[in-house]
Design an enzyme around this catalytic site. Structure first.
Site, mmCIF file in Angstrom:
data_model
loop_
_atom_site.group_PDB
_atom_site.id
_atom_site.type_symbol
_atom_site.label_atom_id
_atom_site.label_comp_id
_atom_site.label_asym_id
_atom_site.label_seq_id
_atom_site.Cartn_x
_atom_site.Cartn_y
_atom_site.Cartn_z
ATOM 1 N N HIS A 123 2.599 31.431 -21.508
ATOM 2 C CA HIS A 123 2.696 29.967 -21.306
ATOM 3 C C HIS A 123 1.331 29.323 -21.488
ATOM 4 O O HIS A 123 1.214 28.247 -22.065
ATOM 5 C CB HIS A 123 3.288 29.685 -19.918
ATOM 6 C CG HIS A 123 4.670 30.221 -19.772
ATOM 7 N ND1 HIS A 123 5.782 29.605 -20.321
ATOM 8 C CD2 HIS A 123 5.121 31.374 -19.214
ATOM 9 C CE1 HIS A 123 6.862 30.338 -20.083
ATOM 10 N NE2 HIS A 123 6.476 31.417 -19.411
ATOM 11 N N ARG A 132 0.863 21.875 -31.163
ATOM 12 C CA ARG A 132 2.253 22.144 -30.745
ATOM 13 C C ARG A 132 2.654 21.210 -29.606
ATOM 14 O O ARG A 132 3.622 20.467 -29.682
ATOM 15 C CB ARG A 132 2.377 23.602 -30.314
ATOM 16 C CG ARG A 132 3.583 23.953 -29.460
ATOM 17 C CD ARG A 132 3.347 25.262 -28.698
ATOM 18 N NE ARG A 132 4.464 25.632 -27.831
ATOM 19 C CZ ARG A 132 4.591 25.235 -26.573
ATOM 20 N NH1 ARG A 132 3.681 24.436 -26.017
ATOM 21 N NH2 ARG A 132 5.638 25.622 -25.873
ATOM 22 N N GLY A 156 14.798 26.563 -22.484
ATOM 23 C CA GLY A 156 13.648 27.471 -22.454
ATOM 24 C C GLY A 156 12.420 26.665 -22.090
ATOM 25 O O GLY A 156 11.436 26.685 -22.793
ATOM 26 N N GLU A 179 15.562 27.576 -17.712
ATOM 27 C CA GLU A 179 14.568 28.648 -17.888
ATOM 28 C C GLU A 179 15.091 29.908 -17.215
ATOM 29 O O GLU A 179 15.460 29.876 -16.040
ATOM 30 C CB GLU A 179 13.232 28.223 -17.278
ATOM 31 C CG GLU A 179 12.180 29.324 -17.264
ATOM 32 C CD GLU A 179 11.939 29.944 -18.644
ATOM 33 O OE1 GLU A 179 11.745 29.181 -19.615
ATOM 34 O OE2 GLU A 179 11.984 31.182 -18.744
ATOM 35 N N GLU A 208 22.875 30.508 -22.121
ATOM 36 C CA GLU A 208 24.249 30.826 -22.551
ATOM 37 C C GLU A 208 25.200 30.893 -21.366
ATOM 38 O O GLU A 208 26.403 30.894 -21.534
ATOM 39 C CB GLU A 208 24.267 32.171 -23.284
ATOM 40 C CG GLU A 208 23.541 32.158 -24.619
ATOM 41 C CD GLU A 208 22.044 32.412 -24.503
ATOM 42 O OE1 GLU A 208 21.419 32.728 -25.514
ATOM 43 O OE2 GLU A 208 21.483 32.281 -23.391
ATOM 44 N N GLU A 222 11.476 24.371 -27.739
ATOM 45 C CA GLU A 222 10.391 24.906 -28.583
ATOM 46 C C GLU A 222 10.689 26.391 -28.699
ATOM 47 O O GLU A 222 10.315 27.184 -27.852
ATOM 48 C CB GLU A 222 9.050 24.646 -27.910
ATOM 49 C CG GLU A 222 7.872 24.822 -28.861
ATOM 50 C CD GLU A 222 7.597 26.285 -29.161
ATOM 51 O OE1 GLU A 222 6.681 26.819 -28.515
ATOM 52 O OE2 GLU A 222 8.290 26.895 -29.998
ATOM 53 N N GLU A 231 12.123 36.682 -32.569
ATOM 54 C CA GLU A 231 12.623 36.517 -31.198
ATOM 55 C C GLU A 231 14.069 36.004 -31.247
ATOM 56 O O GLU A 231 14.817 36.191 -30.310
ATOM 57 C CB GLU A 231 11.840 35.489 -30.356
ATOM 58 C CG GLU A 231 10.461 35.878 -29.960
ATOM 59 C CD GLU A 231 9.782 34.774 -29.150
ATOM 60 O OE1 GLU A 231 8.555 34.651 -29.276
ATOM 61 O OE2 GLU A 231 10.451 34.042 -28.413
HETATM 62 N N1 LIG Z 1 8.570 31.627 -29.155
HETATM 63 C C1 LIG Z 1 8.496 30.349 -28.790
HETATM 64 N N2 LIG Z 1 7.973 29.445 -29.537
HETATM 65 N N3 LIG Z 1 8.985 29.946 -27.654
HETATM 66 C C2 LIG Z 1 9.554 30.881 -26.799
HETATM 67 C C3 LIG Z 1 9.803 30.173 -25.516
HETATM 68 C C4 LIG Z 1 10.438 30.858 -24.650
HETATM 69 C C5 LIG Z 1 10.696 30.305 -23.279
HETATM 70 O O1 LIG Z 1 12.089 30.025 -23.206
HETATM 71 C C6 LIG Z 1 12.711 30.915 -22.299
HETATM 72 N N4 LIG Z 1 13.975 31.320 -22.919
HETATM 73 C C7 LIG Z 1 14.150 31.929 -24.107
HETATM 74 N N5 LIG Z 1 15.456 32.126 -24.345
HETATM 75 C C8 LIG Z 1 16.122 31.608 -23.269
HETATM 76 C C9 LIG Z 1 17.501 31.509 -22.914
HETATM 77 N N6 LIG Z 1 18.473 31.976 -23.732
HETATM 78 N N7 LIG Z 1 17.829 30.928 -21.738
HETATM 79 C C10 LIG Z 1 16.853 30.455 -20.919
HETATM 80 N N8 LIG Z 1 15.519 30.522 -21.194
HETATM 81 C C11 LIG Z 1 15.171 31.087 -22.363
HETATM 82 C C12 LIG Z 1 11.739 32.069 -22.129
HETATM 83 O O2 LIG Z 1 11.889 32.701 -20.892
HETATM 84 C C13 LIG Z 1 10.400 31.370 -22.254
HETATM 85 O O3 LIG Z 1 9.994 30.803 -21.040
#
Ligand SMILES: N=C(N)NC/C=C/[C@H]1O[C@@H](n2cnc3c(N)ncnc32)[C@H](O)[C@@H]1O
Length: 444
Positions: A123, A132, A156, A179, A208, A222, A231
């Site tokens: 973070h 960004r 996220g 989150e 989801e 983002e 990812e």
């Molecule tokens: N790679 C970049 N730029 N950003 C990544 C950003 C990722 C953030 O979004 C959260 N995140 C990712 N996928 C999910 C999801 N399906 N549900 C809830 N939170 C999620 C991760 O825990 C990180 O804090």
């Protein structure tokens, strides 16, 4: 005489046994050798699944397509296995194959993934990325009037910075900050600390699995990874779009493009390959192929491409419309390119980066852009470098054509491989060279 006769009989007997033993031994060896060819003498062949298309070179190698069932007869060599595909025999690269029983407890590796976002390290890196973070702040600021009374989801949200921008720079009816990682504990306090608890509601959950009070007008996230998609958080964004975005709702980013350019990479090539030619007066050149494999078989992320290393004008090879793209489209994305070389140099490889675009909520309002390319202010992603195995001298006016194929890993769902196909036509030649290609796993 009688002693002699006994010895003679003994001799005959021994030589008969010896020749019998030799003939049995030889036939076993022959069987073993023949057996290797078709695998009869080996134990049952094992069936693997092809993770990727593979085009074999030479008679020895078998070609196959992703999803093909490959029978493996001999795994004695680590990288190349003796295989059978529909009655054809040959060598296949073991890295392209997956054993169906290999326990893939979680192709999404969610425990590891969300674990990595549970501490501040990533973070801090993202929040320190000024271009960004400032772009998202500008998006909220320039749409603050239109956001009045709207319901926004920040998917996220991490520490919640985009949600706090919404709460502080606009007057939405509600912001759902979603989150899944442990960082959400801190987000709760940050919402209070910045006076947004009346507007921002935190959901500590995988997006989801959300149960929301209402659909949303705007879905902001983002989600971009290396080469745009690594990812594959984008899948979560599309699933949430299909489930929770109102008809006619806004996606931020609204679209995303992957750009590519043929480039020089003298430093990387000299430091990783030429380095071995003369080491303190010693010849280490036999290590060059080993170095190629170790340093250039995967993409180099966070590569700082200098504008002067671009050999031509970049082109957008893949574009995603975030309002319409489907999750199934992400399995395989292909983009064609045709570059005209603008200056004499050495084609060491290709560099890639992405841009994201944010449509205005106001009809005819300005579209904002976050460009992570070499001509923009550097971001934490920088660019991604794909090094070819052999540098290609190029002249101004030469043509470099080809395609880039992003192939999502059917097993490891956050990973993909990027295959680049290229061919060159010198300005004074009529025909292109044969097409060459190289597959770069990112990272499996
Ligand atoms: N790679 C970049 N730029 N950003 C990544 C950003 C990722 C953030 O979004 C959260 N995140 C990712 N996928 C999910 C999801 N399906 N549900 C809830 N939170 C999620 C991760 O825990 C990180 O804090």
């Amino acid at each position: 005489l009688c002693l002699g006769r006994e010895r003679f009989n003994l001799f005959v007997c021994l030589s008969v046994c010896l020749s019998a033993f030799l003939s049995v031994y030889l036939s076993v060896c022959l069987l073993e050798m023949n057996g290797d060819e078709s695998g009869e003498s080996n134990p049952e062949p094992e069936e693997f699944i092809a993770l990727e298309d593979f085009t074999g070179s030479g008679a020895e190698q078998l070609s196959f397509a992703v999803g093909d069932r490959i029978l493996i007869h001999d795994q004695s060599c680590a990288d190349w296995w003796w295989a059978e595909v529909e009655g054809r025999y040959g060598y296949v690269p073991s890295g392209y194959l997956h054993h169906p029983d290999a326990e893939v407890e979680d192709g999404w590796q969610d425990e590891e993934y969300f674990g990595s976002y549970g501490t501040l390290k990533l973070h801090l890196e993202m929040l320190s990325d000024r271009p960004r973070t400032e772009t998202y702040r500008q998006v909220i600021l320039s749409n603050s009037t239109a956001l009045r009374g709207k319901v926004v989801m920040d998917l996220g949200c991490g520490t919640g910075i985009i949600s706090l921008f919404c709460g502080r720079l606009a007057e939405p009816a509600a912001v759902y900050a979603v989150e899944a990682s442990a960082v959400a504990e801190h987000t709760e306090r940050l919402v209070k600390l910045n006076g947004c608890e009346g507007v921002v509601t935190l959901f500590k959950s995988r997006a989801e699995e959300l149960n929301l009070p209402s659909k949303v007008d705007v879905l902001v996230s983002e989600w971009m990874g290396n080469c745009l998609l690594f990812e594959f958080m984008v899948e979560s964004v599309l699933c949430v779009r299909d489930r929770w975005l109102k008809e006619g709702g806004m996606m931020w980013p609204s679209s995303a493009t992957l750009s590519l350019v043929p480039c020089q990479a003298d430093d990387d090539y000299s430091q990783k390959v030429e380095f071995w030619e003369n080491l303190y007066g010693l010849d280490y050149s036999c290590l060059q192929p080993v170095a190629q494999e170790e340093f250039f078989s995967k993409p180099k992320f966070s590569h700082q491409l200098k504008p002067e290393d671009c050999l031509s004008t970049p082109c957008d090879v893949i574009t995603l419309d975030m309002h319409t793209v489907k999750v199934s489209d992400l399995e395989k994305l292909r983009g064609e390119f045709q570059f005209t070389v603008e200056r004499r140099g050495t084609l060491h490889g290709f560099s890639a980066w992405f841009s994201t675009f944010f449509q205005s909520l106001d009809e005819g309002g300005p579209t904002l852009e976050l460009n992570t390319g070499p001509h923009s202010e550097p971001t934490h992603w920088k660019q991604t470098l794909f090094m070819l195995d052999a540098p290609i001298p190029v002249e101004e006016g030469d043509c470099v054509g080809g395609a880039i194929i992003l192939h999502r890993n059917p097993v490891w769902r956050r990973h993909m491989s990027i295959t680049i196909e290229w061919r060159k036509k010198s300005r004074n030649e009529a025909a292109f060279s044969e097409v060459k290609s190289k597959r770069f796993p990112m990272w499996r």
